[in-house]
Design an enzyme around this catalytic site. Sequence first.
Site, mmCIF file in Angstrom:
data_model
loop_
_atom_site.group_PDB
_atom_site.id
_atom_site.type_symbol
_atom_site.label_atom_id
_atom_site.label_comp_id
_atom_site.label_asym_id
_atom_site.label_seq_id
_atom_site.Cartn_x
_atom_site.Cartn_y
_atom_site.Cartn_z
ATOM 1 N N GLU A 73 0.817 -1.223 0.000
ATOM 2 C CA GLU A 73 0.000 0.000 0.000
ATOM 3 C C GLU A 73 0.845 1.266 0.000
ATOM 4 O OE1 GLU A 73 -0.730 -2.683 1.754
ATOM 5 O OE2 GLU A 73 -2.821 -3.196 1.303
ATOM 6 N N HIS A 94 -11.795 -4.980 8.745
ATOM 7 C CA HIS A 94 -12.313 -4.650 7.414
ATOM 8 C C HIS A 94 -13.556 -3.771 7.482
ATOM 9 C CE1 HIS A 94 -9.837 -8.112 6.277
ATOM 10 N NE2 HIS A 94 -10.014 -7.818 5.015
#
Lengths: 341, 326
Positions: free
Chosen positions: B63, B132
């Site tokens: 990322e 999440h």
Amino acid sequence: MAGKKSARAESHRDLLRQMLRIRRFEERCVELYSGEKIRGFMHLYIGEEAVAVGVSHALTADDVVVSTYREHGHALIRGVPATTIMAEMYGKATGCSRGRGGSMHLFDVARRFYGGNAIVGGGLPLAVGLALADKMQDRNRVTVCFFGDGAVAEGEFHECLNLAALWRLPVLFACENNLYAMGTALARSHAQTDLALRAAGYGVAAWPVDGMDVLAVADAAARAAEAIRAGAGPHLVESRTYRFRAHSMYDPDRYRSKQEIEQWKKRDPIDALVASMKAEREITDDDLAVLEKEISEEIDHAVAFAEQAPVEPVEDLSRFVYSETSETSGRARVGPVEAAS
Amino acid sequence: MSAANTITYREAMREAIREALRRDDRVFLMGEDVGAYGGCFAVSLGLLEEFGPERVRDTPLSEAAFVGAGIGAALGGMRPIVEIMTVNFSLLALDQILNNAATLLHMSGGQLNVPLVIRMTTGAGRQLAAQHSHSLEGWYAHIPGLRILAPATVEDARGMLWPALEDPDPVLIFEHGSLYGVSGQPGPGQVDITSAALRRSGKDVTLIAYGGTTGKALAAADVLSAEGTEADVVDLRVLRPLDDATIMESVGRTHRAVIVDEGWRSGGLSAEIGIRIAEQAFYQLDAPIQRVCTAEVPIPYARHLEEAALPQVPSIVAAAREAVAS
């Protein structure tokens, strides 16, 4: 042959001049810091000049440089005027970052100098992206990313080497291994201290080089840049060097011995080049004196420029948080402040 | 509304990306599983086949590197759309988003603007548990230099991307995971990215919501209407910079405010909006400001626990009743 020899001497004189410019500029910065003209964190490059100068020797004006917080030298060699660098360190409006960056955040987009990044490893992804943009737009440029041995411990180093290799991006990773991440010795923070080896695992060609020898660095960087321009993908040059001064102006330098520092000073890259040039009869003491005088004048001029420079008005504090455009479409066009150099 | 004219939020987002890729060859999409997989929420399904691997770029699970590369590519003249799978994963790139994307323009004295769009999924409601499901857009809304968008409708999902790409500065688009399957009309294809929208008009109380809670606020307004209480529903749409004027205009009419935020209450976006109302419309208020936020726990897995943790229609209705009763 005579032409070749004189070209070589000319090249050596240029390398010497550039190293001396960095050295003398930073020595002046120390005085100015003591005089409280410059504040904040200031990191000196003294001792490491051969790396910036050697690597930059391989670049064209069209190439891109991404640097660290120890970047006065990189900026100077890139052509950022000493005047705007000094004004920036004074926090003035005509500084190369309009007084918002300081010593650690020098920028000059016109010279393709993309800063002055003070998050260790934080510049590597930017370099990968700049190189990606060049590749996607079919521009044959090299992006050089300077970083230290400390950055090799950051995840971003590993992510970026993989990504650059995967996409065969034109990045020259210029590792300045000065043996200390701030005060932590390489061996105290890396299980594998051969940093060039780390790159090999990602399929990136990596060459260790004597970072106190500007000719060796220039040669390695030239070969790397040539390969990158030919489409061979990213390369890493690990310059093994040493900083003669403390990490920053705040650092009492307790973590290394005086003897160690003195040993390295015997390998001063400027002294070494001068000695070899004298042996080759490429330079005389008179030449050196002229060079020193020119550099001293350049720095005097930079200090005078910074001293008389205006400060940014406080009313402009919140400028440049968002781009200044008349509408939301279109790129901002707020150029760097032009200053006499 | 005829079914023929409706598309899903997912399709709207895909259509927006497709249009951008066709319209401007500087635009490319980059992120984890955006290509061969078709996007982890199938947003980019088919785009790799249509535009090829140069412009629909699968990335490694890195990322920081690919968000930072998006910033660098934007500096180099491209117009990247970077997709991050979920807001929780974006924390791995927070250094790049804060220290570079949001900061470079100022730190360089105006030289380096970053025309980058980052899209990511946010929010809970799908039993994906605590890594999440969070709603951290309020954290990003804290950061000067960013524009933060939260499309709650199909029209906004379709229309926000292009103006975001035209913005010279970094824009983050937060897509609530529960919305991808929702259908609606896509509209003309471009919307403003500066203002909040009044989704429903009523004189008695203002419900302020965004993203995934907008639909819940509208449903709560229907329940309230059946009781004789008419609610204004303000969909914030833009979380930074906040459109204070629309909020204050509404509160100025209803004199009562309920803020619905799927983020946590403490130090969050709802607190920011609440204090702005107190600062700017204190004397217009006839009742204390109410907040309906996510319980201060990591989002749990079990359905009944997750539901209990999140703002729901009954809790919004209850808060509105409280406001109106005062």
